[in-house]
Design a protein around this motif. Structure first.
Motif, PDB file in Angstrom:
ATOM      1  N   GLU A 120      -2.161   2.811   8.631  1.00  0.00           N
ATOM      2  CA  GLU A 120      -3.474   2.984   9.419  1.00  0.00           C
ATOM      3  C   GLU A 120      -3.151   3.539  10.793  1.00  0.00           C
ATOM      4  O   GLU A 120      -3.578   4.370  11.579  1.00  0.00           O
ATOM      5  N   LEU A 121      -2.219   2.413  11.127  1.00  0.00           N
ATOM      6  CA  LEU A 121      -1.928   2.390  13.201  1.00  0.00           C
ATOM      7  C   LEU A 121      -1.215   4.040  13.122  1.00  0.00           C
ATOM      8  O   LEU A 121      -1.341   4.902  13.988  1.00  0.00           O
ATOM      9  N   ALA A 122      -0.063   3.722  12.252  1.00  0.00           N
ATOM     10  CA  ALA A 122       1.250   4.446  12.725  1.00  0.00           C
ATOM     11  C   ALA A 122       0.433   6.159  11.651  1.00  0.00           C
ATOM     12  O   ALA A 122       0.507   6.704  12.250  1.00  0.00           O
ATOM     13  N   LYS A 123      -0.914   6.157  11.344  1.00  0.00           N
ATOM     14  CA  LYS A 123      -1.723   7.767  10.825  1.00  0.00           C
ATOM     15  C   LYS A 123      -2.723   7.655  12.038  1.00  0.00           C
ATOM     16  O   LYS A 123      -2.538   9.009  11.924  1.00  0.00           O
ATOM     17  N   THR A 140       8.440   0.643   5.234  1.00  0.00           N
ATOM     18  CA  THR A 140       8.830   1.140   6.197  1.00  0.00           C
ATOM     19  C   THR A 140       9.055   2.369   6.453  1.00  0.00           C
ATOM     20  O   THR A 140       9.532   3.583   4.847  1.00  0.00           O
ATOM     21  N   ASN A 141       9.580   3.723   7.371  1.00  0.00           N
ATOM     22  CA  ASN A 141      10.159   4.999   6.780  1.00  0.00           C
ATOM     23  C   ASN A 141      11.478   5.125   6.810  1.00  0.00           C
ATOM     24  O   ASN A 141      11.856   5.511   6.418  1.00  0.00           O
ATOM     25  N   ARG A 142      12.117   4.625   7.510  1.00  0.00           N
ATOM     26  CA  ARG A 142      13.356   4.218   8.144  1.00  0.00           C
ATOM     27  C   ARG A 142      13.838   3.405   8.395  1.00  0.00           C
ATOM     28  O   ARG A 142      13.159   2.407   8.856  1.00  0.00           O
ATOM     29  N   ILE A 143      14.882   2.368   8.528  1.00  0.00           N
ATOM     30  CA  ILE A 143      15.538   1.445   8.517  1.00  0.00           C
ATOM     31  C   ILE A 143      16.663   1.207   9.335  1.00  0.00           C
ATOM     32  O   ILE A 143      17.702   1.714   8.916  1.00  0.00           O
ATOM     33  N   LEU A 144      16.716   0.954  10.496  1.00  0.00           N
ATOM     34  CA  LEU A 144      17.263   0.123  11.325  1.00  0.00           C
ATOM     35  C   LEU A 144      18.646  -0.697  11.239  1.00  0.00           C
ATOM     36  O   LEU A 144      18.054  -1.944  10.458  1.00  0.00           O
ATOM     37  N   VAL A 145      20.031  -1.101  10.475  1.00  0.00           N
ATOM     38  CA  VAL A 145      20.430  -2.217   9.865  1.00  0.00           C
ATOM     39  C   VAL A 145      21.625  -3.015  11.208  1.00  0.00           C
ATOM     40  O   VAL A 145      21.787  -2.062  11.281  1.00  0.00           O
ATOM     41  N   MET A 146      21.003  -3.896  11.731  1.00  0.00           N
ATOM     42  CA  MET A 146      21.955  -4.746  12.400  1.00  0.00           C
ATOM     43  C   MET A 146      22.816  -5.774  11.921  1.00  0.00           C
ATOM     44  O   MET A 146      22.386  -6.351  10.754  1.00  0.00           O
ATOM     45  N   SER A 147      23.893  -5.758  13.049  1.00  0.00           N
ATOM     46  CA  SER A 147      25.017  -6.938  11.751  1.00  0.00           C
ATOM     47  C   SER A 147      26.350  -6.977  13.214  1.00  0.00           C
ATOM     48  O   SER A 147      26.206  -6.284  13.414  1.00  0.00           O
ATOM     49  N   GLY A 159       4.102   7.480  15.162  1.00  0.00           N
ATOM     50  CA  GLY A 159       3.505   7.359  13.858  1.00  0.00           C
ATOM     51  C   GLY A 159       4.010   7.176  12.894  1.00  0.00           C
ATOM     52  O   GLY A 159       4.162   6.988  11.234  1.00  0.00           O
ATOM     53  N   GLU A 160       5.763   6.618  13.329  1.00  0.00           N
ATOM     54  CA  GLU A 160       6.836   5.820  12.126  1.00  0.00           C
ATOM     55  C   GLU A 160       6.813   4.502  12.460  1.00  0.00           C
ATOM     56  O   GLU A 160       5.444   3.907  13.417  1.00  0.00           O
ATOM     57  N   ILE A 161       7.389   3.945  11.289  1.00  0.00           N
ATOM     58  CA  ILE A 161       7.219   1.884  10.710  1.00  0.00           C
ATOM     59  C   ILE A 161       8.566   2.316  10.651  1.00  0.00           C
ATOM     60  O   ILE A 161       8.967   2.837   9.832  1.00  0.00           O
ATOM     61  N   LEU A 162       9.206   1.418  11.512  1.00  0.00           N
ATOM     62  CA  LEU A 162      10.962   1.785  11.768  1.00  0.00           C
ATOM     63  C   LEU A 162      11.169   0.729  11.776  1.00  0.00           C
ATOM     64  O   LEU A 162      11.253  -0.459  12.144  1.00  0.00           O
ATOM     65  N   PRO A 213       0.759  -1.095  -0.296  1.00  0.00           N
ATOM     66  CA  PRO A 213      -0.067  -0.025   0.227  1.00  0.00           C
ATOM     67  C   PRO A 213       0.419   1.278  -0.173  1.00  0.00           C
ATOM     68  O   PRO A 213       2.340   1.455   0.541  1.00  0.00           O
ATOM     69  N   PRO A 214       0.270   2.870  -0.489  1.00  0.00           N
ATOM     70  CA  PRO A 214       1.273   3.632  -0.422  1.00  0.00           C
ATOM     71  C   PRO A 214       1.719   3.970   0.608  1.00  0.00           C
ATOM     72  O   PRO A 214       1.013   3.865   2.002  1.00  0.00           O
ATOM     73  N   MET A 215       3.013   4.338   1.111  1.00  0.00           N
ATOM     74  CA  MET A 215       2.823   4.645   2.495  1.00  0.00           C
ATOM     75  C   MET A 215       2.486   6.279   2.736  1.00  0.00           C
ATOM     76  O   MET A 215       3.395   7.512   2.713  1.00  0.00           O
ATOM     77  N   THR A 216       1.052   6.451   3.245  1.00  0.00           N
ATOM     78  CA  THR A 216       0.419   7.835   3.864  1.00  0.00           C
ATOM     79  C   THR A 216       0.399   8.047   4.777  1.00  0.00           C
ATOM     80  O   THR A 216       0.507   9.022   5.567  1.00  0.00           O
ATOM     81  N   ASN A 217       1.661   7.502   5.901  1.00  0.00           N
ATOM     82  CA  ASN A 217       1.666   8.351   7.223  1.00  0.00           C
ATOM     83  C   ASN A 217       2.711   9.107   7.687  1.00  0.00           C
ATOM     84  O   ASN A 217       3.835   9.066   6.466  1.00  0.00           O
TER      85      ASN A 217
END
Length: 499
Positions: free
Chosen positions: A444-447, A466-473, A283-286, A249-253
């Motif tokens: 929708e929850l983020a919105k 997602t809006n941002r991505i935290l990368v683990m290594s 309102g973010e999806i990380l 779906p489009p990221m509308t948040n």
């Protein structure tokens, strides 16, 4: 599919559970030395059909032929002895025993009535060498990741000299590198004449690995064809009855200001996370991405109070916090959808009502007494909201498909109306339409101002929702990137940063 001879033929197979008709006159044919992809929405009947083959369920009607001979296995043991193996999506292993013990469970090698540990160890080493798997046979299963234990289960299936191996969502918890290794093993075995039934919800895997494809919808076959003669829209339409215009779906948040701050998080016991710092916005999806064993699950468990923190400064809405246990996290309006739903996400022997309401019991009390009516109403609401396939709220959750179980688990947390969701592989083992519905729910929850941290091992998913991505290594943070500005190449380079 011109070849007349099939290693497996299932004809007019039907199976019902009470009034629920799960399979309706299903027919399936698998050619020797091929990989048959089996797809369908959650609850379409894929796992039920294979359990009828494997002797876990008894079919109501129909015929099953193996190498042209009628078979009707009464137990998994009988199926295994006749060369039919199945690797289930939900692993059922003796976690406090070694790899060797699990491989030879029920068929220990003995000499003069005494278990011959040395011979079993040698056979295990030999098997792993043939499959290119680098595991110590004396490793205790509990110390291994879900993906590693899944690979051991696949090796166990091979060890039975199976003519046909059923793999039920085998890549659902594997990293990209492990998926490639698994596919290499499958191709090598296929070239030796072994056939596979490969159950998956991932379109790209079907086109990369499978020779033929069978699709179920509502307990009926809607498509059976060679993969080369199909396209993506054809498969989606066969599964859901209509075209799916876009995968995400489009990221509308619109993320706002930081509400959750984590500084210098390190855990006390192994495997140890070290020096993790990030913020989560309203309102973010990380997204949390990384190879298996990078520390993604451990990070979420630390945030939710499951793991002991050695040091950390943590603030939520300007208030210093540090959860010592999940109860404190839940009191602060945090929710945690775990990766292994069977082990830590649900109560398998109980019904949907119990599993929906268990995290929020005070809400359903009247004068200090639990109200069955309030709990049943809550379960009905979440079943409708999540579009869960079931008879009603009285069904045992163990009777549902894996994807529908996941919907119940997410609904359980929605009942608490939390502000922060921690989601570990929330779409694992879920069909394409159910995934889309969960993506829509997350957005929708983020919105609405909720904040979400989501672990995913699927690269398209982590880039799509997602809006941002935290990368683990290697249990450290390798970096944080804006989703719109990154690429698969950059994510993979970050994954290898601390190796």
């Amino acid at each position: 599919m011109d070849q007349a001879k099939y290693i497996l033929e299932m004809t007019s197979l039907s199976k019902s559970f009470g009034k629920n008709h799960v399979l309706r006159n299903i027919s399936l044919k698998v050619r020797p030395g091929t990989v048959m992809g089996l797809m369908g929405e959650n609850g379409a009947g894929k796992s039920t059909m294979m359990k009828c083959l494997f002797g876990i369920y008894s079919k109501d009607s129909g015929n099953i032929k193996l190498n042209g001979i009628d078979v009707n296995f009464s137990s998994p043991k009988e199926a295994l002895e006749q060369g039919v193996a199945m690797v289930h999506q939900e692993l059922n292993q003796c976690l406090d025993r070694t790899i060797v013990d699990n491989l030879f469970l029920g068929r220990y090698v003995t000499k003069a009535g005494i278990i011959n540990e040395k011979v079993m160890y040698y056979k295990c080493v030999q098997l792993f060498a043939e499959l290119g798997m680098n595991y110590n046979p004396k490793t205790i299963m509990r110390t291994m990741s879900v993906s590693q234990r899944q690979m051991v289960e696949i090796a166990k299936a091979v060890s039975y000299n199976a003519k046909i191996i059923v793999l039920d969502e085998p890549t659902s918890s594997l990293s990209e590198r492990e998926v490639k290794k698994l596919f290499e093993i499958i191709r090598n075995l296929r070239d030796k004449g072994i056939s596979f039934v490969f159950i998956s919800h991932k379109m790209d895997e079907i086109y990369e690995l499978c020779d033929d494809i069978t699709i179920l919808r509502d307990g009926e076959v809607t498509l059976q064809e060679e993969v080369k003669n199909t396209d993506l829209n054809m498969l989606v339409k066969a599964m859901v009855g209509r075209n799916l215009d876009q995968r995400f779906p489009p990221m509308t948040n619109q993320p706002g200001n930081p509400v959750f701050l984590v500084h210098n998080l390190s855990t006390k016991y192994k495997p140890q996370i070290k020096n993790i710092s990030f913020d989560l916005r309203k309102g973010e999806i990380l997204g949390i991405y990384g190879l298996v064993g990078a520390g993604r699950t451990e990070l979420l468990e630390s945030l939710f109070g499951v793991r002991t923190i050695a040091e950390c400064e943590m603030f939520y809405k300007g208030k210093r916090i540090l959860f010592k246990n999940p109860k404190e996290a839940m009191a602060a309006n945090f929710a945690f959808v775990t990766e292994e739903r069977k082990v830590s996400g649900m109560f398998g022997i109980d019904d949907l009502t119990f599993n929906t309401c268990i995290t929020n019991l005070p809400k359903y009390q009247r004068f200090g007494i639990l109200s069955n009516q309030l709990m049943h109403n809550a379960a009905k609401i979440e079943i409708k909201k999540m579009n869960t396939k079931c008879n009603d709220e009285n069904d045992k959750i163990s009777s549902l498909s894996g994807g529908n179980q996941q919907k119940v688990i997410i609904g359980k947390w929605l009942e608490r109306a939390p502000d922060v969701f921690l989601m570990d592989e929330p779409t694992r083992g879920i069909d394409i339409m159910a995934k889309y519905q969960i993506y829509e729910l997350m957005i929708e929850l983020a919105k609405q101002g909720k904040s979400i941290i989501m672990v995913s091992s699927e690269m398209p998913e982590i880039l799509g929702v997602t809006n941002r991505i935290l990368v683990m290594s290697n249990y450290r943070m390798a970096g944080i990137v804006n989703t719109k500005e990154t690429s698969q190449d950059e994510l993979m380079k970050l994954c290898a940063k601390n190796l």
